[in-house]
Design a protein around this motif. Structure first.
Motif, PDB file in Angstrom:
ATOM      1  N   PRO A  39      19.325 130.344  14.353  1.00 36.04           N
ATOM      2  CA  PRO A  39      18.550 129.993  15.726  1.00 36.04           C
ATOM      3  C   PRO A  39      18.804 130.932  16.703  1.00 36.04           C
ATOM      4  O   PRO A  39      20.066 131.250  17.007  1.00 36.04           O
ATOM      5  CB  PRO A  39      19.183 128.413  15.982  1.00 36.04           C
ATOM      6  CG  PRO A  39      19.466 127.944  14.589  1.00 36.04           C
ATOM      7  CD  PRO A  39      19.979 129.221  13.804  1.00 36.04           C
ATOM      8  N   GLY A  40      18.012 131.517  17.548  1.00 35.66           N
ATOM      9  CA  GLY A  40      18.204 132.048  18.776  1.00 35.66           C
ATOM     10  C   GLY A  40      18.405 133.633  18.539  1.00 35.66           C
ATOM     11  O   GLY A  40      19.132 134.191  19.316  1.00 35.66           O
ATOM     12  N   MET A  41      18.607 134.018  17.234  1.00 30.14           N
ATOM     13  CA  MET A  41      19.095 134.963  16.723  1.00 30.14           C
ATOM     14  C   MET A  41      17.868 136.047  16.045  1.00 30.14           C
ATOM     15  O   MET A  41      16.997 135.487  15.680  1.00 30.14           O
ATOM     16  CB  MET A  41      20.175 135.061  15.920  1.00 30.14           C
ATOM     17  CG  MET A  41      21.309 134.128  16.444  1.00 30.14           C
ATOM     18  SD  MET A  41      22.087 135.024  17.728  1.00 30.14           S
ATOM     19  CE  MET A  41      23.140 136.476  16.989  1.00 30.14           C
ATOM     20  N   GLY A  42      18.073 137.378  15.733  1.00 30.57           N
ATOM     21  CA  GLY A  42      17.304 138.052  15.227  1.00 30.57           C
ATOM     22  C   GLY A  42      17.553 138.080  13.743  1.00 30.57           C
ATOM     23  O   GLY A  42      18.801 137.474  13.155  1.00 30.57           O
ATOM     24  N   LEU A  43      16.879 138.624  12.960  1.00 27.97           N
ATOM     25  CA  LEU A  43      16.954 138.701  11.389  1.00 27.97           C
ATOM     26  C   LEU A  43      18.193 139.751  11.154  1.00 27.97           C
ATOM     27  O   LEU A  43      18.118 140.705  11.588  1.00 27.97           O
ATOM     28  CB  LEU A  43      15.705 139.119  10.720  1.00 27.97           C
ATOM     29  CG  LEU A  43      14.602 138.221  10.632  1.00 27.97           C
ATOM     30  CD1 LEU A  43      13.832 137.989  12.008  1.00 27.97           C
ATOM     31  CD2 LEU A  43      13.622 138.652   9.318  1.00 27.97           C
TER      32      LEU A  43
ATOM     33  N   GLN B   6      16.813 142.248  23.312  1.00 25.26           N
ATOM     34  CA  GLN B   6      15.617 141.923  23.762  1.00 25.26           C
ATOM     35  C   GLN B   6      16.252 140.763  24.821  1.00 25.26           C
ATOM     36  O   GLN B   6      16.828 139.702  24.575  1.00 25.26           O
ATOM     37  CB  GLN B   6      14.954 141.279  22.844  1.00 25.26           C
ATOM     38  CG  GLN B   6      14.045 142.191  21.926  1.00 25.26           C
ATOM     39  CD  GLN B   6      13.196 141.613  20.953  1.00 25.26           C
ATOM     40  OE1 GLN B   6      13.433 141.637  19.782  1.00 25.26           O
ATOM     41  NE2 GLN B   6      12.118 141.518  21.198  1.00 25.26           N
ATOM     42  N   ASN B   7      16.421 141.309  26.011  1.00 29.51           N
ATOM     43  CA  ASN B   7      17.123 140.446  27.016  1.00 29.51           C
ATOM     44  C   ASN B   7      16.277 139.232  27.454  1.00 29.51           C
ATOM     45  O   ASN B   7      16.923 138.280  28.258  1.00 29.51           O
ATOM     46  CB  ASN B   7      17.699 141.271  28.004  1.00 29.51           C
ATOM     47  CG  ASN B   7      18.675 142.225  27.622  1.00 29.51           C
ATOM     48  OD1 ASN B   7      19.652 141.871  26.976  1.00 29.51           O
ATOM     49  ND2 ASN B   7      18.684 143.483  28.317  1.00 29.51           N
ATOM     50  N   TYR B  88       8.148 137.838  19.323  1.00 30.93           N
ATOM     51  CA  TYR B  88       7.950 139.252  19.178  1.00 30.93           C
ATOM     52  C   TYR B  88       9.571 139.727  18.899  1.00 30.93           C
ATOM     53  O   TYR B  88      10.071 139.471  19.722  1.00 30.93           O
ATOM     54  CB  TYR B  88       7.293 139.989  20.158  1.00 30.93           C
ATOM     55  CG  TYR B  88       5.851 139.507  20.441  1.00 30.93           C
ATOM     56  CD1 TYR B  88       5.365 138.547  20.984  1.00 30.93           C
ATOM     57  CD2 TYR B  88       4.824 140.482  19.966  1.00 30.93           C
ATOM     58  CE1 TYR B  88       4.106 138.255  20.675  1.00 30.93           C
ATOM     59  CE2 TYR B  88       3.492 139.985  19.585  1.00 30.93           C
ATOM     60  CZ  TYR B  88       3.251 138.920  20.191  1.00 30.93           C
ATOM     61  OH  TYR B  88       1.858 138.801  20.310  1.00 30.93           O
ATOM     62  N   PHE B  89       9.597 140.378  17.924  1.00 29.30           N
ATOM     63  CA  PHE B  89      10.869 141.020  17.576  1.00 29.30           C
ATOM     64  C   PHE B  89      10.827 142.710  17.551  1.00 29.30           C
ATOM     65  O   PHE B  89       9.835 143.217  16.921  1.00 29.30           O
ATOM     66  CB  PHE B  89      11.254 140.638  15.827  1.00 29.30           C
ATOM     67  CG  PHE B  89      11.634 139.147  16.102  1.00 29.30           C
ATOM     68  CD1 PHE B  89      10.832 138.297  15.403  1.00 29.30           C
ATOM     69  CD2 PHE B  89      13.065 138.827  16.363  1.00 29.30           C
ATOM     70  CE1 PHE B  89      11.255 137.143  15.211  1.00 29.30           C
ATOM     71  CE2 PHE B  89      13.321 137.482  16.139  1.00 29.30           C
ATOM     72  CZ  PHE B  89      12.462 136.533  15.434  1.00 29.30           C
ATOM     73  N   CYS B  90      11.763 143.150  18.261  1.00 27.83           N
ATOM     74  CA  CYS B  90      11.797 144.657  18.195  1.00 27.83           C
ATOM     75  C   CYS B  90      12.790 144.876  17.076  1.00 27.83           C
ATOM     76  O   CYS B  90      13.839 144.314  16.738  1.00 27.83           O
ATOM     77  CB  CYS B  90      12.398 145.025  19.517  1.00 27.83           C
ATOM     78  SG  CYS B  90      12.996 146.726  19.564  1.00 27.83           S
ATOM     79  N   ALA B  91      12.711 146.133  16.431  1.00 28.65           N
ATOM     80  CA  ALA B  91      13.738 146.185  15.213  1.00 28.65           C
ATOM     81  C   ALA B  91      13.615 147.885  15.239  1.00 28.65           C
ATOM     82  O   ALA B  91      12.673 148.799  15.769  1.00 28.65           O
ATOM     83  CB  ALA B  91      13.010 146.005  13.766  1.00 28.65           C
ATOM     84  N   ALA B  92      14.624 148.491  14.868  1.00 28.62           N
ATOM     85  CA  ALA B  92      15.055 149.809  14.818  1.00 28.62           C
ATOM     86  C   ALA B  92      15.738 150.341  13.504  1.00 28.62           C
ATOM     87  O   ALA B  92      16.185 149.400  12.817  1.00 28.62           O
ATOM     88  CB  ALA B  92      15.948 150.228  15.832  1.00 28.62           C
ATOM     89  N   ALA B  93      15.498 151.626  13.028  1.00 26.73           N
ATOM     90  CA  ALA B  93      16.198 152.016  11.825  1.00 26.73           C
ATOM     91  C   ALA B  93      16.367 153.507  12.158  1.00 26.73           C
ATOM     92  O   ALA B  93      15.863 154.140  12.852  1.00 26.73           O
ATOM     93  CB  ALA B  93      15.144 151.723  10.648  1.00 26.73           C
ATOM     94  N   THR B  94      17.179 153.861  11.023  1.00 27.06           N
ATOM     95  CA  THR B  94      17.293 155.473  10.750  1.00 27.06           C
ATOM     96  C   THR B  94      16.772 155.701   9.592  1.00 27.06           C
ATOM     97  O   THR B  94      16.601 155.076   8.702  1.00 27.06           O
ATOM     98  CB  THR B  94      18.719 155.938  10.776  1.00 27.06           C
ATOM     99  OG1 THR B  94      19.415 155.077   9.833  1.00 27.06           O
ATOM    100  CG2 THR B  94      19.300 155.381  12.345  1.00 27.06           C
ATOM    101  N   LEU B 103      16.631 147.558   8.456  1.00 24.16           N
ATOM    102  CA  LEU B 103      16.191 147.299   9.797  1.00 24.16           C
ATOM    103  C   LEU B 103      17.072 146.663  10.697  1.00 24.16           C
ATOM    104  O   LEU B 103      17.677 145.525  10.088  1.00 24.16           O
ATOM    105  CB  LEU B 103      14.996 146.700   9.866  1.00 24.16           C
ATOM    106  CG  LEU B 103      13.755 147.434   9.410  1.00 24.16           C
ATOM    107  CD1 LEU B 103      12.210 146.517   9.297  1.00 24.16           C
ATOM    108  CD2 LEU B 103      13.283 148.725  10.228  1.00 24.16           C
ATOM    109  N   ILE B 104      17.355 146.893  11.851  1.00 25.84           N
ATOM    110  CA  ILE B 104      18.116 146.163  12.826  1.00 25.84           C
ATOM    111  C   ILE B 104      17.443 145.507  13.991  1.00 25.84           C
ATOM    112  O   ILE B 104      16.582 146.147  14.481  1.00 25.84           O
ATOM    113  CB  ILE B 104      19.240 146.948  13.545  1.00 25.84           C
ATOM    114  CG1 ILE B 104      20.083 147.869  12.802  1.00 25.84           C
ATOM    115  CG2 ILE B 104      20.083 146.202  14.520  1.00 25.84           C
ATOM    116  CD1 ILE B 104      20.800 147.179  11.822  1.00 25.84           C
ATOM    117  N   PHE B 105      17.263 143.975  13.879  1.00 28.94           N
ATOM    118  CA  PHE B 105      16.360 143.409  14.700  1.00 28.94           C
ATOM    119  C   PHE B 105      16.794 142.749  16.045  1.00 28.94           C
ATOM    120  O   PHE B 105      18.229 142.545  16.144  1.00 28.94           O
ATOM    121  CB  PHE B 105      15.721 142.236  13.899  1.00 28.94           C
ATOM    122  CG  PHE B 105      14.940 142.493  12.812  1.00 28.94           C
ATOM    123  CD1 PHE B 105      15.209 142.694  11.663  1.00 28.94           C
ATOM    124  CD2 PHE B 105      13.442 142.320  13.047  1.00 28.94           C
ATOM    125  CE1 PHE B 105      14.256 143.068  10.662  1.00 28.94           C
ATOM    126  CE2 PHE B 105      12.522 142.593  12.250  1.00 28.94           C
ATOM    127  CZ  PHE B 105      13.087 142.796  10.835  1.00 28.94           C
TER     128      PHE B 105
END
Lengths: 114, 115
Positions: A39-43, B6-7, B88-94, B103-105
């Motif tokens: 909850p409240g976190m990213g994957l 994501q603040n 909406y999720f932002c994700a990043a990768a190398t 992927l880092i979410f």
């Protein structure tokens, strides 16, 4: 047009029980992944596989095991369930024959450990 | 250590106006960024991506901007529609070996578009 299918959708486990979360994809993707979302976190990535017989740890692998005997299936095993494993689990797949990094996700398995 | 942040946990916008979702990252080695959209009880779905060699990518109503010096990216939705209401999720990768598997979410931003 199934894509990535996860079963079950919901499960309640008692502490110490074991279970396997099933994931299958019909897109012939070579890469498959398991994530958990609290909850409240990213994957967060648990394990991933770049092909049948090849698996590797992600960010949070402790308490989980995986296997990849076929291209289509990538089950996630919880051996001794703990309350900290209460989460929503997502399986995903991608292909190195398509644009990089576009992972296709299943609908998730909501797991509660009580 | 949150490498992708994501603040803003939530954002409310009127239908027809612009929605701007923000994402900051700390790892200068990231070279690919993605936005995913998630409805309740569904898995995330890919929306749009951008390579670190670009500063803008546009796809219909969605535009992603990347400011590498500030380690900041943003997603613009114009015009916003009620159906855009989602997390909406932002994700990043190398990129490694021609692929990017890890992927880092970010933690996600809940967008609510008011009719």
């Amino acid at each position: 047009n199934a894509g990535v299918t996860q079963t079950p959708k919901f499960r309640i486990l008692k502490i110490g029980q074991s279970m396997t979360l099933q994931c299958t994809q019909d897109m012939n993707h070579n890469y498959m992944y398991w994530y958990r979302q609290d909850p409240g976190m990213g994957l967060k990535l648990i394990y991933y596989s770049v092909g049948a017989g090849i698996t590797d740890k992600g960010e949070v692998p402790n308490g989980y095991n995986v296997s990849r005997s076929t291209t289509e299936d990538f089950p996630l095993r919880l051996e001794l369930a703990a309350p900290s494993q209460t989460s929503v689990y997502f399986c995903a797949s991608s292909s190195d024959r398509e644009a990089k990094n576009i992972q296709y996700f299943g609908a998730g398995t909501r797991l509660s450990v009580l | 250590d949150q490498q992708v942040k994501q603040n803003s946990p939530s954002l409310s916008v009127q239908e027809g106006r612009i929605s701007i979702l923000n994402c900051d990252y700390t790892n200068s080695m990231f070279d690919y960024f993605l936005w995913y959209k998630k409805y309740p009880a569904e898995g995330p779905t890919f929306l749009i991506s951008i390579s670190s060699i670009k500063d803008k990518n546009e796809d219909g109503r969605f535009t992603v901007f990347l400011n590498k010096s500030a380690k900041h990216l943003s997603l613009h939705i114009v015009p916003s529609q009620p159906g855009d209401s989602a997390v909406y999720f932002c994700a990043a990768a190398t990129v490694y070996g021609g692929a990017t598997n890890k992927l880092i979410f970010g933690t996600g931003t809940l967008l609510a578009v008011q009719p």
